[in-house]
Design an enzyme around this catalytic site. Structure first.
Site, PDB file in Angstrom:
ATOM      1  N   ASP A   1       5.912 -10.538   4.677  1.00 37.63           N
ATOM      2  CA  ASP A   1       4.012  -9.397   4.474  1.00 37.63           C
ATOM      3  C   ASP A   1       3.646  -9.957   3.187  1.00 37.63           C
ATOM      4  O   ASP A   1       4.233 -11.023   2.543  1.00 37.63           O
ATOM      5  CB  ASP A   1       5.150  -8.145   4.388  1.00 37.63           C
ATOM      6  CG  ASP A   1       5.555  -7.550   2.956  1.00 37.63           C
ATOM      7  OD1 ASP A   1       5.317  -8.349   2.677  1.00 37.63           O
ATOM      8  OD2 ASP A   1       5.592  -6.539   2.931  1.00 37.63           O
TER       9      ASP A   1
ATOM     10  N   HIS B   1     -11.102  -1.675   1.173  1.00 37.21           N
ATOM     11  CA  HIS B   1     -10.135  -2.241   2.534  1.00 37.21           C
ATOM     12  C   HIS B   1     -11.145  -3.240   3.122  1.00 37.21           C
ATOM     13  O   HIS B   1     -10.163  -3.943   4.304  1.00 37.21           O
ATOM     14  CB  HIS B   1     -10.594  -1.164   3.301  1.00 37.21           C
ATOM     15  CG  HIS B   1      -8.991  -0.415   4.808  1.00 37.21           C
ATOM     16  ND1 HIS B   1      -8.377  -0.324   4.219  1.00 37.21           N
ATOM     17  CD2 HIS B   1      -9.736  -1.330   6.106  1.00 37.21           C
ATOM     18  CE1 HIS B   1      -7.627   0.171   5.283  1.00 37.21           C
ATOM     19  NE2 HIS B   1      -8.237  -0.914   5.732  1.00 37.21           N
TER      20      HIS B   1
ATOM     21  N   GLU C   1       0.782  -5.270   6.679  1.00 39.73           N
ATOM     22  CA  GLU C   1       0.505  -6.388   6.203  1.00 39.73           C
ATOM     23  C   GLU C   1       1.660  -7.102   6.263  1.00 39.73           C
ATOM     24  O   GLU C   1       2.387  -7.895   5.931  1.00 39.73           O
ATOM     25  CB  GLU C   1       0.064  -6.485   4.957  1.00 39.73           C
ATOM     26  CG  GLU C   1      -0.003  -5.375   4.072  1.00 39.73           C
ATOM     27  CD  GLU C   1       1.682  -4.860   3.924  1.00 39.73           C
ATOM     28  OE1 GLU C   1       2.528  -4.679   4.685  1.00 39.73           O
ATOM     29  OE2 GLU C   1       2.251  -5.590   2.972  1.00 39.73           O
TER      30      GLU C   1
HETATM   31  N1  LIG Z   1      -7.522  -4.148   4.683  1.00 43.80           N
HETATM   32  C1  LIG Z   1      -6.471  -3.108   5.143  1.00 43.80           C
HETATM   33  N2  LIG Z   1      -5.556  -2.848   4.755  1.00 43.80           N
HETATM   34  C2  LIG Z   1      -4.096  -2.257   5.321  1.00 43.80           C
HETATM   35  C3  LIG Z   1      -3.941  -2.843   6.944  1.00 43.80           C
HETATM   36  N3  LIG Z   1      -2.679  -2.326   7.240  1.00 43.80           N
HETATM   37  C4  LIG Z   1      -2.332  -2.043   6.216  1.00 43.80           C
HETATM   38  N4  LIG Z   1      -2.966  -2.193   5.049  1.00 43.80           N
HETATM   39  C5  LIG Z   1      -3.056  -1.943   3.260  1.00 43.80           C
HETATM   40  O1  LIG Z   1      -1.723  -2.887   3.113  1.00 43.80           O
HETATM   41  C6  LIG Z   1      -0.903  -2.154   2.060  1.00 43.80           C
HETATM   42  C7  LIG Z   1       0.292  -2.209   2.196  1.00 43.80           C
HETATM   43  O2  LIG Z   1       0.948  -2.095   0.603  1.00 43.80           O
HETATM   44  P1  LIG Z   1       2.406  -1.645   0.426  1.00 43.80           P
HETATM   45  O3  LIG Z   1       3.106  -1.843   1.707  1.00 43.80           O
HETATM   46  O4  LIG Z   1       2.678  -0.468  -0.553  1.00 43.80           O
HETATM   47  O5  LIG Z   1       2.624  -3.671   0.074  1.00 43.80           O
HETATM   48  P2  LIG Z   1       2.097  -4.111  -0.564  1.00 43.80           P
HETATM   49  O6  LIG Z   1       1.561  -4.155  -1.625  1.00 43.80           O
HETATM   50  O7  LIG Z   1       2.396  -5.996  -0.081  1.00 43.80           O
HETATM   51  O8  LIG Z   1       3.805  -4.451  -1.809  1.00 43.80           O
HETATM   52  P3  LIG Z   1       4.705  -5.467  -1.477  1.00 43.80           P
HETATM   53  O9  LIG Z   1       4.611  -5.199  -0.121  1.00 43.80           O
HETATM   54  O10 LIG Z   1       6.622  -4.840  -1.619  1.00 43.80           O
HETATM   55  O11 LIG Z   1       4.883  -6.847  -2.078  1.00 43.80           O
HETATM   56  C8  LIG Z   1      -1.409  -0.938   2.424  1.00 43.80           C
HETATM   57  O12 LIG Z   1      -2.582  -0.681   1.637  1.00 43.80           O
HETATM   58  C9  LIG Z   1      -1.922  -0.587   3.721  1.00 43.80           C
HETATM   59  O13 LIG Z   1      -3.672   0.428   3.835  1.00 43.80           O
HETATM   60  C10 LIG Z   1      -4.930  -2.782   7.400  1.00 43.80           C
HETATM   61  O14 LIG Z   1      -5.647  -3.413   9.006  1.00 43.80           O
HETATM   62  N5  LIG Z   1      -6.176  -3.596   6.955  1.00 43.80           N
END
Ligand SMILES: Nc1nc2c(ncn2[C@@H]2O[C@H](COP(=O)(O)OP(=O)(O)OP(=O)(O)O)[C@@H](O)[C@H]2O)c(=O)[nH]1
Length: 431
Positions: free
Chosen positions: A311, A324, A354
């Protein structure tokens, strides 16, 4: 010695018996008309019309005698054919043609007829003898066939028993990318495919040759061809053998269907069902199918199978800082970057948000570490547009252990990813 008595009954010769000949003419199915040879207005005069002629036109013999055959003509009569008729007769030549005639009740019908000048020595008179046959149904049928052949969306190509092309309909010309039927008619059938690449030719020529050799019908042969203008076409070909008589060579009818739009549509449907709409990576649902299939195969074949679970690091801050849409762009770019590094046989699945899973068939954990490391480096070195810099990923790698099942396998990869995150991110750990 007795003398054999001679029979003085000579065999009958109907050709010398005018009554017998008239009987024949009255009996035949075709119409017979005899006229004088005066071509100037008002034209030749009818001197004889047989029963078939009267039945066909609705006139009685008495109504016809002395009339000109022009009473059969009308608005639909082909003047060019009549001009040719006149020209031939003026030169004392045989004529044959086809046009529209009209019955006494005004009803039109198609007639094919011939006229031969005839000179009677005994009576020192000449006649035109015309034999006519109604061909309304045949012409209508032929026109219907022609319209069908011209209007169908399938390409139709007819090849005669000597291997020469006798028909290429407009759809066939379009499919083969050469809008000129004349260039093909009478040519050997292989010429049809002359403008295609050699692979395409092999893919089409071989099955047709087989049909011509064996007489076995071919249906639904799918192929992709490149037309002379470079465009790719998905086609489906059927070939039906044609044999005119039991001992003659085979000809055939080739049907080509352009399936390009349909295949494109099928692919769109398939993608909508099995791929993630944003990134075009495989969907989680289809990922489950892939994983079940690959585990089954690995267990059956005892081949290695590896999984990379990764991820994006701190992805939340991309969204929070740039919005976004920027986050979406990062995800799409990431998938394109990773896909580019994978083999045709590997699968990239969007596991959620992600998080992604890569399934690597026929791959050990060690090899998967190398792949994951290469992906990590490639992602980290990919400069993103819109001033986003670059993103980094953390990954956990695990090779499938026989009979452990997906849950245990995935848990190991998940733990490895957790370790990678805990150890500072932007790294790959192995289970
Ligand atoms: N733009 C966008 N953001 C997404 C999508 N799916 C998930 N996210 C975002 O991905 C982010 C995941 O955040 P976290 O799970 O905190 O993980 P991270 O910030 O990558 O932190 P670590 O994995 O610990 O490094 C969240 O802000 C979700 O809103 C998408 O389809 N589009």
């Amino acid at each position: 010695m007795s003398k054999t008595p001679s029979l003085d009954v000579s065999p009958a010769d109907p050709m010398n018996d005018p009554a017998a000949l008239v009987g024949v003419i009255e009996q035949i199915f075709d119409s017979v008309l005899i006229t004088t040879t005066d071509l100037e207005l008002p034209g030749p005069a009818i001197v004889y019309a047989n029963s078939a002629f009267c039945a066909k036109t609705g006139y009685s013999a008495a109504e016809l005698i002395g009339q000109t055959p022009r009473i059969l003509q009308g608005s639909g009569t082909d003047q060019a054919v009549l001009e040719r008729l006149k020209h031939n007769l003026l030169n004392g030549e045989f004529f044959e043609g086809c046009t529209v005639n009209y019955r006494k009740n005004g009803e039109p019908y198609m007639v094919r007829w011939n006229i031969r000048p005839y000179f009677s020595e005994q009576q020192n008179r000449s006649y035109y003898i015309s034999v006519q046959r109604e061909v309304t149904r045949e012409v209508a049928l032929e026109q219907t066939h022609q319209r069908v052949v011209e209007s169908v969306v399938e390409g139709i190509i007819a090849v005669d028993p000597s291997g020469h092309v006798t028909l290429v309909n407009p759809a066939g010309q379009t499919i083969l990318g050469k809008p000129d039927q004349a260039a093909w008619i009478g040519e050997s059938w292989q010429v049809l495919f002359g403008s295609l690449s050699s692979d395409d030719v092999t893919d089409l020529v071989q099955p047709i040759t087989r049909v011509l050799q064996t007489g076995a019908t071919l249906t639904g042969h799918r192929s992709q061809i490149k037309r002379p203008d470079g465009s790719l076409l998905d086609i489906e070909m059927s070939v039906t053998p044609l044999q005119l008589s039991p001992d003659s060579e085979l000809g055939c009818v080739i049907i080509l269907r352009d399936n390009t739009d349909q295949r494109r549509f099928e692919k769109r449907l398939w993608n909508a069902a099995n791929r993630d709409a944003l990134t075009q990576a495989y969907s989680r649902r289809f990922g489950d199918e892939i994983i079940a299939r690959e585990i089954q195969r690995a267990e059956a074949d005892q081949t290695p199978l590896a999984l990379v679970y990764f991820d994006i690091d701190y992805f939340k801050s991309v969204n929070d800082t740039h919005g976004h849409d920027a986050g979406d762009y990062v995800l799409k770019t990431l998938v394109a970057t990773v896909t580019d590094r994978l083999r045709q046989t590997d699968y990239l699945i969007r596991w959620g948000g992600e998080e992604f899973v890569v399934i690597l068939p026929a791959t050990t954990g060690e090899m998967a570490m190398t792949v994951a490391e290469a992906i990590r480096l490639r992602v980290a070195s990919t400069e993103l547009d819109h001033g986003l810099g670059h993103v980094e990923i953390s990954a956990g790698v695990a090779q499938y252990q026989l009979h452990e099942g997906f849950r245990a396998w995935f848990r190991r990869a998940d733990e490895a990813l957790y370790e990678a995150k805990g150890a500072g991110r932007n790294q790959v750990h192995s289970a």
